[in-house]
Design an enzyme around this catalytic site. Sequence first.
Site, PDB file in Angstrom:
ATOM      1  N   ASP A 242      19.347  73.656   9.021  1.00 12.02           N
ATOM      2  CA  ASP A 242      19.676  72.382   8.387  1.00 12.02           C
ATOM      3  C   ASP A 242      20.834  72.592   7.420  1.00 12.02           C
ATOM      4  O   ASP A 242      20.645  72.682   6.207  1.00 12.02           O
ATOM      5  CB  ASP A 242      18.418  71.870   7.658  1.00 12.02           C
ATOM      6  CG  ASP A 242      18.675  70.614   6.848  1.00 12.02           C
ATOM      7  OD1 ASP A 242      19.740  69.996   7.028  1.00 12.02           O
ATOM      8  OD2 ASP A 242      17.821  70.263   6.021  1.00 12.02           O
ATOM      9  N   HIS A 414      20.684  77.767   0.365  1.00  5.20           N
ATOM     10  CA  HIS A 414      21.719  77.938   1.382  1.00  5.20           C
ATOM     11  C   HIS A 414      22.960  78.524   0.706  1.00  5.20           C
ATOM     12  O   HIS A 414      23.212  78.301  -0.476  1.00  5.20           O
ATOM     13  CB  HIS A 414      22.100  76.595   2.001  1.00  5.20           C
ATOM     14  CG  HIS A 414      21.322  76.228   3.216  1.00  5.20           C
ATOM     15  ND1 HIS A 414      21.449  76.906   4.404  1.00  5.20           N
ATOM     16  CD2 HIS A 414      20.414  75.247   3.440  1.00  5.20           C
ATOM     17  CE1 HIS A 414      20.659  76.346   5.314  1.00  5.20           C
ATOM     18  NE2 HIS A 414      20.015  75.343   4.751  1.00  5.20           N
ATOM     19  N   HIS A 448      18.681  79.764   5.834  1.00  6.19           N
ATOM     20  CA  HIS A 448      17.638  80.423   6.635  1.00  6.19           C
ATOM     21  C   HIS A 448      18.303  81.553   7.413  1.00  6.19           C
ATOM     22  O   HIS A 448      18.299  81.566   8.640  1.00  6.19           O
ATOM     23  CB  HIS A 448      16.985  79.440   7.602  1.00  6.19           C
ATOM     24  CG  HIS A 448      16.339  78.261   6.957  1.00  6.19           C
ATOM     25  ND1 HIS A 448      15.165  78.374   6.242  1.00  6.19           N
ATOM     26  CD2 HIS A 448      16.685  76.968   6.903  1.00  6.19           C
ATOM     27  CE1 HIS A 448      14.813  77.188   5.789  1.00  6.19           C
ATOM     28  NE2 HIS A 448      15.713  76.318   6.163  1.00  6.19           N
ATOM     29  N   GLU A 473      16.668  79.942  13.984  1.00  5.69           N
ATOM     30  CA  GLU A 473      16.059  78.608  13.916  1.00  5.69           C
ATOM     31  C   GLU A 473      16.422  77.852  15.171  1.00  5.69           C
ATOM     32  O   GLU A 473      17.605  77.767  15.537  1.00  5.69           O
ATOM     33  CB  GLU A 473      16.488  77.830  12.673  1.00  5.69           C
ATOM     34  CG  GLU A 473      15.871  76.447  12.641  1.00  5.69           C
ATOM     35  CD  GLU A 473      15.989  75.734  11.310  1.00  5.69           C
ATOM     36  OE1 GLU A 473      15.863  74.490  11.291  1.00  5.69           O
ATOM     37  OE2 GLU A 473      16.214  76.409  10.281  1.00  5.69           O
ATOM     38  N   HIS A 475      15.160  74.528  15.823  1.00  3.38           N
ATOM     39  CA  HIS A 475      14.485  73.276  15.522  1.00  3.38           C
ATOM     40  C   HIS A 475      14.758  72.201  16.572  1.00  3.38           C
ATOM     41  O   HIS A 475      13.900  71.380  16.898  1.00  3.38           O
ATOM     42  CB  HIS A 475      14.927  72.796  14.133  1.00  3.38           C
ATOM     43  CG  HIS A 475      13.974  71.849  13.483  1.00  3.38           C
ATOM     44  ND1 HIS A 475      14.099  71.439  12.178  1.00  3.38           N
ATOM     45  CD2 HIS A 475      12.873  71.219  13.951  1.00  3.38           C
ATOM     46  CE1 HIS A 475      13.115  70.618  11.863  1.00  3.38           C
ATOM     47  NE2 HIS A 475      12.364  70.465  12.930  1.00  3.38           N
ATOM     48  N   GLU A 521      11.445  77.387  11.458  1.00  2.00           N
ATOM     49  CA  GLU A 521      11.323  76.268  12.389  1.00  2.00           C
ATOM     50  C   GLU A 521      11.818  76.653  13.789  1.00  2.00           C
ATOM     51  O   GLU A 521      12.687  76.003  14.369  1.00  2.00           O
ATOM     52  CB  GLU A 521      12.087  75.055  11.843  1.00  2.00           C
ATOM     53  CG  GLU A 521      11.442  74.506  10.579  1.00  2.00           C
ATOM     54  CD  GLU A 521      12.184  73.341   9.961  1.00  2.00           C
ATOM     55  OE1 GLU A 521      11.535  72.448   9.412  1.00  2.00           O
ATOM     56  OE2 GLU A 521      13.432  73.337  10.025  1.00  2.00           O
ATOM     57  N   GLU A 586       8.394  75.744   1.604  1.00  2.00           N
ATOM     58  CA  GLU A 586       9.214  74.594   1.211  1.00  2.00           C
ATOM     59  C   GLU A 586       8.279  73.518   0.667  1.00  2.00           C
ATOM     60  O   GLU A 586       7.219  73.260   1.245  1.00  2.00           O
ATOM     61  CB  GLU A 586      10.005  74.036   2.397  1.00  2.00           C
ATOM     62  CG  GLU A 586      11.067  74.963   2.952  1.00  2.00           C
ATOM     63  CD  GLU A 586      11.778  74.403   4.185  1.00  2.00           C
ATOM     64  OE1 GLU A 586      11.765  73.165   4.356  1.00  2.00           O
ATOM     65  OE2 GLU A 586      12.335  75.196   4.970  1.00  2.00           O
ATOM     66  N   ASN A 646      25.311  63.232  13.642  1.00  2.00           N
ATOM     67  CA  ASN A 646      25.158  63.703  12.263  1.00  2.00           C
ATOM     68  C   ASN A 646      23.864  63.154  11.692  1.00  2.00           C
ATOM     69  O   ASN A 646      23.301  62.183  12.200  1.00  2.00           O
ATOM     70  CB  ASN A 646      26.349  63.286  11.404  1.00  2.00           C
ATOM     71  CG  ASN A 646      26.418  61.785  11.194  1.00  2.00           C
ATOM     72  OD1 ASN A 646      25.661  61.221  10.419  1.00  2.00           O
ATOM     73  ND2 ASN A 646      27.338  61.118  11.921  1.00  2.00           N
ATOM     74  N   PHE A 650      21.243  63.811   4.675  1.00  2.00           N
ATOM     75  CA  PHE A 650      20.060  64.668   4.607  1.00  2.00           C
ATOM     76  C   PHE A 650      20.410  66.084   4.143  1.00  2.00           C
ATOM     77  O   PHE A 650      19.534  66.903   3.900  1.00  2.00           O
ATOM     78  CB  PHE A 650      19.351  64.715   5.966  1.00  2.00           C
ATOM     79  CG  PHE A 650      17.880  64.962   5.859  1.00  2.00           C
ATOM     80  CD1 PHE A 650      17.026  63.962   5.413  1.00  2.00           C
ATOM     81  CD2 PHE A 650      17.340  66.191   6.189  1.00  2.00           C
ATOM     82  CE1 PHE A 650      15.658  64.194   5.304  1.00  2.00           C
ATOM     83  CE2 PHE A 650      15.983  66.427   6.077  1.00  2.00           C
ATOM     84  CZ  PHE A 650      15.133  65.436   5.631  1.00  2.00           C
ATOM     85  N   ASN A 653      19.904  67.659  -0.720  1.00  2.00           N
ATOM     86  CA  ASN A 653      18.511  67.837  -1.146  1.00  2.00           C
ATOM     87  C   ASN A 653      18.390  68.744  -2.358  1.00  2.00           C
ATOM     88  O   ASN A 653      17.334  69.339  -2.587  1.00  2.00           O
ATOM     89  CB  ASN A 653      17.662  68.466  -0.019  1.00  2.00           C
ATOM     90  CG  ASN A 653      17.984  67.930   1.354  1.00  2.00           C
ATOM     91  OD1 ASN A 653      18.224  68.708   2.266  1.00  2.00           O
ATOM     92  ND2 ASN A 653      18.001  66.625   1.516  1.00  2.00           N
TER      93      ASN A 653
END
Length: 1438
Positions: A242, A414, A448, A473, A475, A521, A586, A646, A650, A653
């Site tokens: 993410d 990140h 991640h 990941e 996801h 994930e 998380e 996109n 999001f 955060n």
Amino acid sequence: MSSLVSQLVFPSNNGYRVWEDPSFIKWRKRDAHVSLHCHDTVEGSLRYWYERSKVDFLVSKSAVWDDAAVSGALDCAAFWVKGLPFVKSLSGYWKFLLASSPSNVPLNFYDSAFQDSTWEALPVPSNWQMHGFDRPIYTNVVYPFPLDPPNVPVDNPTGCYRTYFHLPQEWKGRRILLHFEAVDSAFHAWINGVPIGYSQDSRLPAEFEITDFCHPCGSDKKNVLAVQVFRWSDGSYLEDQDHWWLSGIHRDVLLLAKPKVFIADYFFRSNLGDNFSYADIQVEVKIDNSRETSKDSILANFTIEAAIYDSGSWYGSDGNVDLLSSNVARLELCSSSGASLGFHGYLLVGKLQLPKLWSAEQPNLYTLVISLKDASGHVVDCESCQVGIRQISKAPKQLLLNGQPIIIRGVNRHEHHPRLGKTNLEPCMVKDLVLMKQNNINAVRNSHYPQHPRWYELCDLFGMYMIDEANIETHGFDLSGHVKHPTLEPSWASSMMDRVIGMVERDKNHACIISWSLGNEASYGPNHAALAGWIRGKDPSRLLHYEGGGSRTTSTDIVCPMYMRVWDIVKIAKDPTETRPLILCEYSHAMGNSSGNIHEYWEAIDSTFGLQGGFIWDWVDQGLLKDGADGSKYWAYGGDFGDTPNDLNFCLNGLTWPDRTPHPALHEVMYVHQPIKVSFREGMIKITNTHFYETTQALEFGWTVHGDGCKLGFGILSIPSIEPQGSYEMKWESGPWYSPWTSSIAAENFLTITAKLLHSTRWVESGHVVSSTQVQLPPKREFVPPVIKSKDATFLGEILGNTIKITQQNFWEIKFNSGTGTIESWKVGGVPVMHKGIFPCFWRAPTDNDKGGGATSYFSKWKAAQLDNLFFLSESCSVQHMSDHLVKIAVVYLGVPKGKENSLSGSDKSNVLFKVDMSYSIYGSGDVIIECSVKPNSDLPPLPRVGVEFHLDKSMDLIKWYGRGPFECYPDRKAAAHVGVYEQNVGDMHVPYTVPGECSGRADVRWVTLQNREGFGIYASMYGGSPPMQMNASYYTTAELDRATHNEKLIKGDNIEVHLDHKHMGLGGDDSWSPCVHDKYLISAVPYSFSIRSIELKPLISLKNCIATAPDGCIPISDVSKRGLELGVPIKVARFLRLYPSVFEEFTGPKYNLPWYRLTPEAIALHREEMEIYRDCKLGLQARLKKLILMSGEKRLPMKVILGLQWNLGLPDEFLRDPETNLDGSFRIVEMEDGLKGLAVESDERVLSVMQKNAMKKEGYSGGPMETIAFPFFPSKGLRLKRKISDWWDEFQKIPYVSPYEDCSDLNPASDVSEKRVVGLLHELLSLFVDHAAERKKLLVLRKYLGLPQKVHKAFERHPCMFYLSLRNKTCTAILKEAYCDKSAIEVHPLSKVRKKYINMMKESEAILKNRRQRNRTIDHRNVNTKLDLDCVDEDRI
């Protein structure tokens, strides 16, 4: 064979695309290993770490987040190899060309002879999208290309890089390694046209030996390095994290020169003995001799040595440190090396006695140095790293570090730089750590993927627990029903395993890493089980973490759910069959205005065995810096670059903005994480030290007690040192705060206990507050609502059509529209204050959390119910009562969706969502009481808010409130916000979340004022039995906050929108994709009733203010005469005004041909300058006034006397117009014995309030004739009285000092002790005055109130070393001598300069008057002065 493979691997026309083959992930890539430094000597290696470890919070001050970061990245690359003679950075500007696909790459661009002069220059390291090539893409789950593994789009942007280098002569005979720290996502490399390797994995190094392909060392020939980077590869399927998809060589590129036989890798491990009294050290070393023709035993020709050095001992000296003398352990080569440490190598062992253990609280480090020597004892190769001695173990439901069940107060991080993307700068990494540590964050999860190598070194140094996570990941596979997750496919096993091995091998020696993670994930399957098995076999000294598969699979040693609700984690912790600790990987999704409920998680964690903390999602908003159409820069998110698909915002955060400016929520995080806990239960104050290794010896505890927002007392709290995990209890009555509490008459008293650092650390300066807790003390009395006396004042009320007009002379005016049922306007002193209001409000601009959940979101339900589209129709509006002192108006509102206002007919009320009864009671005192009764439809969803809204003139931008603050807070995020009185500008209240929404609220507000710069405004408070309010004031309307997609696109309204809410829904934050506000913070659609009191605020009046603020800048002489006492002028006002023609200008007024007066332009300018200065020293001025009043026997002085002392005290006229409103709340108007109106201090304290003492102390005033004294001129400076040792002073010190606050009515001048009291009192009194002087006439007026003897001037005459008398302005004046007053400092202050201007203006007036007198002697100056004396009014004050 190599040539054949290269033909297959490298781009060609054979149709084979290696970047789409998951079974082929590397070629000629060296095995993963620790970071190598290629030292030449042991001392050189120690010197390297000595310099590299001199990093602290000061480094963070050079963090840059704009274009300057581009060059900063290159500077960091050079800095990181400084002191390494056999390491060279290739970072810099490379030649670059971006091809649209691999097939469009220029033919043979990697050849040495290829001409690249027309190519662009691109800095390396960087992401090419951050420099105008291609575009960034942000997605959370979905892949930015069709899910068709292992294939990627044909249109695959491909970056072509070229750079040049020479090998130094000193490297002759050595092996050359080319080291890429990270490239996204896959790449080929060539040296001088020869293919030398291929690699993928965007977050780990790729290293190739290039010895045979380079020109000789010292040669003039340039070596050409060419790199081809693919944006997409099969590896991209394993990198669906993410965050932004960015490409290129984003970490450093290095050349390493190693001897023919060299140290290739090593693994450090320690085992702690009984009671941690010693540590057994093991180091396994891998030697590379692959270039040697003879493969005989290395030990036949070389020796391997290792030693441990105490890094902590290096920094206590003056800089001339003997690094070699810090050796604390030497390791010996073990004859039999087992394979238990993961790979077969040479094992060295040793023992370290009394080791200093590593933890986040005490990050003690040692330096490990490994040497390879030849037969003659010469150092051939040397490697080193910093290591920590610590032991990680498990117990039932516990993760233990050095035997202690540490609590993880963590965040996910990140790698993100708003200008550089994924490229790192040292100051920016340090900034992250400094902010984390300062906000009580002790752990980080590398989300991640493995991060920059320097990040781990810094975490070791600063003390930060870490979960290191593999770059895996997948996801996006969750969205597909036809494609299996890679973990279930054998074809992906080698790629997944390579990523885990690369992470562990690179990072295995870092003390900060307490757990390895298999990724994020990526579902769960056999490949994960294989990864877990390899890690457990390689490194059993750490725990294993993986959330996939439900967070409780056999491949994790920690139950690590994400976003699990607090009641569910408690349930797991109490499950006797679950023996693993629970740590949330998380939680508390910090998207926009979020982080509600986090205190409930920590209440559970702190009280439930088996819960050991968690990692907040996440640290930083991943906004990218983008140029707007107008040239300004803003934070961009998904879609802002035209990127599709996109996931919009999001990526935002974080607990901080992209430039690491903290969000308000970070205050709450700091609070729930604070290591010192304070509780108040059953009469006991309990202070708990939740540290596991540190006592409180390095902390200083302080206390402050407030009453109704005013500081009553403060000081240092002396308590014994508290051991780790220990506590200290005391009866609250025994604390130092008890005395100010007993003397307080406040309705609410709050005690704040703080703990701050006594000494500076690596991450913060001394004085940093690590913990601050506020508790409410028992009430001394029941809260008594203010009683409004309806007959105190009268007004004029009249009804003109639909307008109800209520006016009180020229003080205030309210116009009420009976048609709409709202206040149409509210003026104070002719100044428009309110333009629109007051009306019900139930809607808020939705937050990101409000929108989360699709059709089930709060926002969707509100929209469906049309709460965002309400119109309030006045069903009825009637005047219930009207007299000359009270008007009552009753209004019934019906809330209906806009467009359906006309659908109401007869008994059909089906479209009515709300019925609101509002009653207005308007009193002659100016009070307006609003009583609201709300009846919503029962079928409505939970409401955003229940309250009122009104619009103030935009000039009312000075806001002050008594409630929680000073930062933004909401009902479910307010634990950190202490109750107090705070002031701000309305513009500063706004919180610039990148995506606007509800913001800038303040919780539990008792009262609030909004005023303009002149003091006109409005006051509002809870009333009757109503609870404290949620308050919000903004230049941006709710509709505007809902409309704008970026903060920069907000348009300020014409007014200030104010909300006073009886109820306001919580923010939520358990996640941002489901409605998750806890039930207790929801607002059910049920009836509510509440009351609000509001009143107008007028500026403090003076003659100058009165004229300066009049509508036309002038007033008639008749008004001045009527208000003479209020304005502080004598009865014969005309004569008085004419005395100062330079200040007051007479002219013929517009009415009745009478004289009017206005300020001259010079006086207006001077007046404004004076007011600015007064605002700068407001707190000190109040302190002076309060102290003067307390010096009187009755703790009160007539207003008349105070008016006469304004010049001396430095008080502006405006302070005294309404002391109860405009001072700090502890003054009140009283009746004196002689019938005069007086000013008293609210409390009967014998000393100043602690708040004012602290303000005076801060500004240089320490008080008392025995101490050095200064008066608080400005916050930045004070005028200091000088101590001077003299005979008088020596004699004075021998006499016990009696406080001048004690009763002085029995003074006897003949008594030596009494005389000293008088002298002390006079010293105290004169030190309060601006120029340390007072006219005799004023001292005589003060005499009876301060208990001075009748012949007060005798005291001055008897002590000439301290005082002197002067005839100043034709008035006998007592002045402190320069021995006790810095006269030169007085001269330089702005206030003195203003007064000089006034004096010059007076002199100018005198000259004008002198000329007039010669013509006409009708004015008797002495008589006017006599009148001024009688009225105790100082003409200089005007």
